[in-house]
Design a protein around this motif. Structure first.
Motif, PDB file in Angstrom:
ATOM      1  N   LEU A 102       0.810  -1.215   0.000  1.00 46.47           N
ATOM      2  CA  LEU A 102       0.000   0.000   0.000  1.00 46.47           C
ATOM      3  C   LEU A 102       0.847   1.269   0.000  1.00 46.47           C
ATOM      4  O   LEU A 102       0.473   2.274  -0.577  1.00 46.47           O
ATOM      5  N   GLY A 103       2.011   1.224   0.652  1.00 43.83           N
ATOM      6  CA  GLY A 103       2.901   2.382   0.718  1.00 43.83           C
ATOM      7  C   GLY A 103       4.222   2.060   0.066  1.00 43.83           C
ATOM      8  O   GLY A 103       4.274   1.419  -0.979  1.00 43.83           O
ATOM      9  N   GLU A 104       5.308   2.508   0.691  1.00 41.92           N
ATOM     10  CA  GLU A 104       6.637   2.185   0.176  1.00 41.92           C
ATOM     11  C   GLU A 104       6.882   0.686   0.294  1.00 41.92           C
ATOM     12  O   GLU A 104       6.388   0.043   1.220  1.00 41.92           O
ATOM     13  N   SER A 105       7.642   0.159  -0.651  1.00 43.73           N
ATOM     14  CA  SER A 105       7.969  -1.264  -0.582  1.00 43.73           C
ATOM     15  C   SER A 105       9.340  -1.505  -1.194  1.00 43.73           C
ATOM     16  O   SER A 105       9.925  -0.609  -1.810  1.00 43.73           O
ATOM     17  N   GLU A 106       9.816  -2.723  -1.022  1.00 40.89           N
ATOM     18  CA  GLU A 106      11.122  -3.083  -1.537  1.00 40.89           C
ATOM     19  C   GLU A 106      11.070  -4.504  -2.070  1.00 40.89           C
ATOM     20  O   GLU A 106      10.455  -5.381  -1.465  1.00 40.89           O
ATOM     21  N   ILE A 107      11.712  -4.707  -3.210  1.00 44.38           N
ATOM     22  CA  ILE A 107      11.837  -6.035  -3.809  1.00 44.38           C
ATOM     23  C   ILE A 107      13.319  -6.317  -3.972  1.00 44.38           C
ATOM     24  O   ILE A 107      14.066  -5.495  -4.504  1.00 44.38           O
ATOM     25  N   GLU A 108      13.735  -7.466  -3.509  1.00 42.10           N
ATOM     26  CA  GLU A 108      15.138  -7.883  -3.591  1.00 42.10           C
ATOM     27  C   GLU A 108      15.280  -8.918  -4.701  1.00 42.10           C
ATOM     28  O   GLU A 108      14.406  -9.756  -4.882  1.00 42.10           O
ATOM     29  N   ILE A 109      16.385  -8.868  -5.420  1.00 39.34           N
ATOM     30  CA  ILE A 109      16.663  -9.802  -6.508  1.00 39.34           C
ATOM     31  C   ILE A 109      17.921 -10.577  -6.156  1.00 39.34           C
ATOM     32  O   ILE A 109      18.966  -9.985  -5.894  1.00 39.34           O
ATOM     33  N   ARG A 110      17.810 -11.920  -6.161  1.00 45.11           N
ATOM     34  CA  ARG A 110      18.965 -12.763  -5.834  1.00 45.11           C
ATOM     35  C   ARG A 110      19.102 -13.867  -6.871  1.00 45.11           C
ATOM     36  O   ARG A 110      18.127 -14.544  -7.176  1.00 45.11           O
ATOM     37  N   GLN A 111      20.308 -14.044  -7.399  1.00 51.20           N
ATOM     38  CA  GLN A 111      20.544 -15.108  -8.369  1.00 51.20           C
ATOM     39  C   GLN A 111      20.559 -16.456  -7.652  1.00 51.20           C
ATOM     40  O   GLN A 111      21.102 -16.584  -6.549  1.00 51.20           O
ATOM     41  N   VAL A 112      19.966 -17.453  -8.292  1.00 51.65           N
ATOM     42  CA  VAL A 112      19.926 -18.814  -7.761  1.00 51.65           C
ATOM     43  C   VAL A 112      21.182 -19.548  -8.239  1.00 51.65           C
ATOM     44  O   VAL A 112      21.575 -19.433  -9.403  1.00 51.65           O
ATOM     45  N   PHE A 113      21.820 -20.283  -7.339  1.00 52.02           N
ATOM     46  CA  PHE A 113      22.979 -21.070  -7.723  1.00 52.02           C
ATOM     47  C   PHE A 113      22.584 -22.137  -8.734  1.00 52.02           C
ATOM     48  O   PHE A 113      21.532 -22.752  -8.617  1.00 52.02           O
ATOM     49  N   GLU A 114      23.454 -22.370  -9.708  1.00 52.26           N
ATOM     50  CA  GLU A 114      23.303 -23.453 -10.670  1.00 52.26           C
ATOM     51  C   GLU A 114      24.412 -24.455 -10.393  1.00 52.26           C
ATOM     52  O   GLU A 114      25.412 -24.126  -9.742  1.00 52.26           O
ATOM     53  N   ALA A 115      24.264 -25.670 -10.885  1.00 50.90           N
ATOM     54  CA  ALA A 115      25.223 -26.746 -10.612  1.00 50.90           C
ATOM     55  C   ALA A 115      26.666 -26.327 -10.904  1.00 50.90           C
ATOM     56  O   ALA A 115      27.572 -26.565 -10.105  1.00 50.90           O
ATOM     57  N   GLU A 116      26.870 -25.650 -12.033  1.00 45.99           N
ATOM     58  CA  GLU A 116      28.242 -25.276 -12.425  1.00 45.99           C
ATOM     59  C   GLU A 116      28.883 -24.266 -11.476  1.00 45.99           C
ATOM     60  O   GLU A 116      30.105 -24.141 -11.440  1.00 45.99           O
ATOM     61  N   ASP A 117      28.084 -23.571 -10.676  1.00 45.70           N
ATOM     62  CA  ASP A 117      28.625 -22.594  -9.732  1.00 45.70           C
ATOM     63  C   ASP A 117      29.425 -23.246  -8.602  1.00 45.70           C
ATOM     64  O   ASP A 117      30.228 -22.585  -7.956  1.00 45.70           O
ATOM     65  N   PHE A 118      29.212 -24.550  -8.363  1.00 45.92           N
ATOM     66  CA  PHE A 118      29.851 -25.232  -7.241  1.00 45.92           C
ATOM     67  C   PHE A 118      31.208 -25.849  -7.594  1.00 45.92           C
ATOM     68  O   PHE A 118      31.900 -26.350  -6.715  1.00 45.92           O
ATOM     69  N   GLY A 119      31.581 -25.821  -8.857  1.00 51.60           N
ATOM     70  CA  GLY A 119      32.893 -26.322  -9.268  1.00 51.60           C
ATOM     71  C   GLY A 119      33.086 -27.791  -8.963  1.00 51.60           C
ATOM     72  O   GLY A 119      32.151 -28.588  -9.001  1.00 51.60           O
ATOM     73  N   ASP A 120      34.334 -28.160  -8.625  1.00 50.93           N
ATOM     74  CA  ASP A 120      34.699 -29.559  -8.416  1.00 50.93           C
ATOM     75  C   ASP A 120      34.040 -30.176  -7.185  1.00 50.93           C
ATOM     76  O   ASP A 120      33.934 -31.405  -7.092  1.00 50.93           O
ATOM     77  N   ALA A 121      33.582 -29.361  -6.236  1.00 50.35           N
ATOM     78  CA  ALA A 121      32.939 -29.894  -5.033  1.00 50.35           C
ATOM     79  C   ALA A 121      31.629 -30.606  -5.373  1.00 50.35           C
ATOM     80  O   ALA A 121      31.188 -31.479  -4.636  1.00 50.35           O
ATOM     81  N   PHE A 122      31.042 -30.245  -6.523  1.00 51.87           N
ATOM     82  CA  PHE A 122      29.800 -30.872  -6.961  1.00 51.87           C
ATOM     83  C   PHE A 122      30.175 -32.040  -7.874  1.00 51.87           C
ATOM     84  O   PHE A 122      30.213 -31.919  -9.090  1.00 51.87           O
TER      85      PHE A 122
END
Length: 143
Positions: A102-122
């Motif tokens: 109804l008044g001021e608001s805020e929306i946050e944007i966050r990227q979701v991790f993908e498999a390749e983001d984890f490197g060799d640990a995955f």
């Protein structure tokens, strides 16, 4: 790239004040644009924190705190999961969104991790497990 779009709560959403018919119609039109553009993967509103709980982890111990929670600015009123080419595309879509509060608001944007983001640990075994779980989720949801 997938992004979680987080709609921050305010005092009204935490008080359980439901959106107006006009707000629902405006959001419905916006969601329709997202779907037609192939951006929206999921999206939902959330009940106030008074109907929720938090589980705190400390080593092997778990403690549960029932809502409501004090810091409204840290709470979430809803979310979308979007598929966008870049963070800038997600920002551009959010800027087109009707004000969710109804008044001021805020929306946050966050990227979701993908498999390749984890490197060799995955490891290949973990990748196979992830693929198996995703296939089971799809099967369960009937998609």
């Amino acid at each position: 790239m997938r992004f979680m779009i987080i709609v921050k709560a305010d005092k009204n959403s935490e008080a359980g004040i439901m959106p107006s018919e006009q707000m629902l119609a405006d959001m419905g039109r916006f969601n329709e644009e997202l779907v037609k553009a192939g951006v929206m993967l999921a999206g939902e509103g959330l009940h106030p924190s008074s109907k929720g709980a938090r589980v705190r982890f400390s080593g092997k111990d778990r403690s549960v705190t029932d809502g409501p929670f004090a810091e409204t600015k840290e709470l979430i009123a809803g979310f979308w999961l979007w598929q966008c080419a870049s963070l800038q595309e997600a920002i551009d879509w959010v800027k087109r969104c009707p004000n969710p509060m109804l008044g001021e608001s805020e929306i946050e944007i966050r990227q979701v991790f993908e498999a390749e983001d984890f490197g060799d640990a995955f490891t290949p075994e973990l990748r196979e497990q992830e693929e198996r779980l995703r296939a089971e989720i799809t099967r369960q949801s009937g998609q």
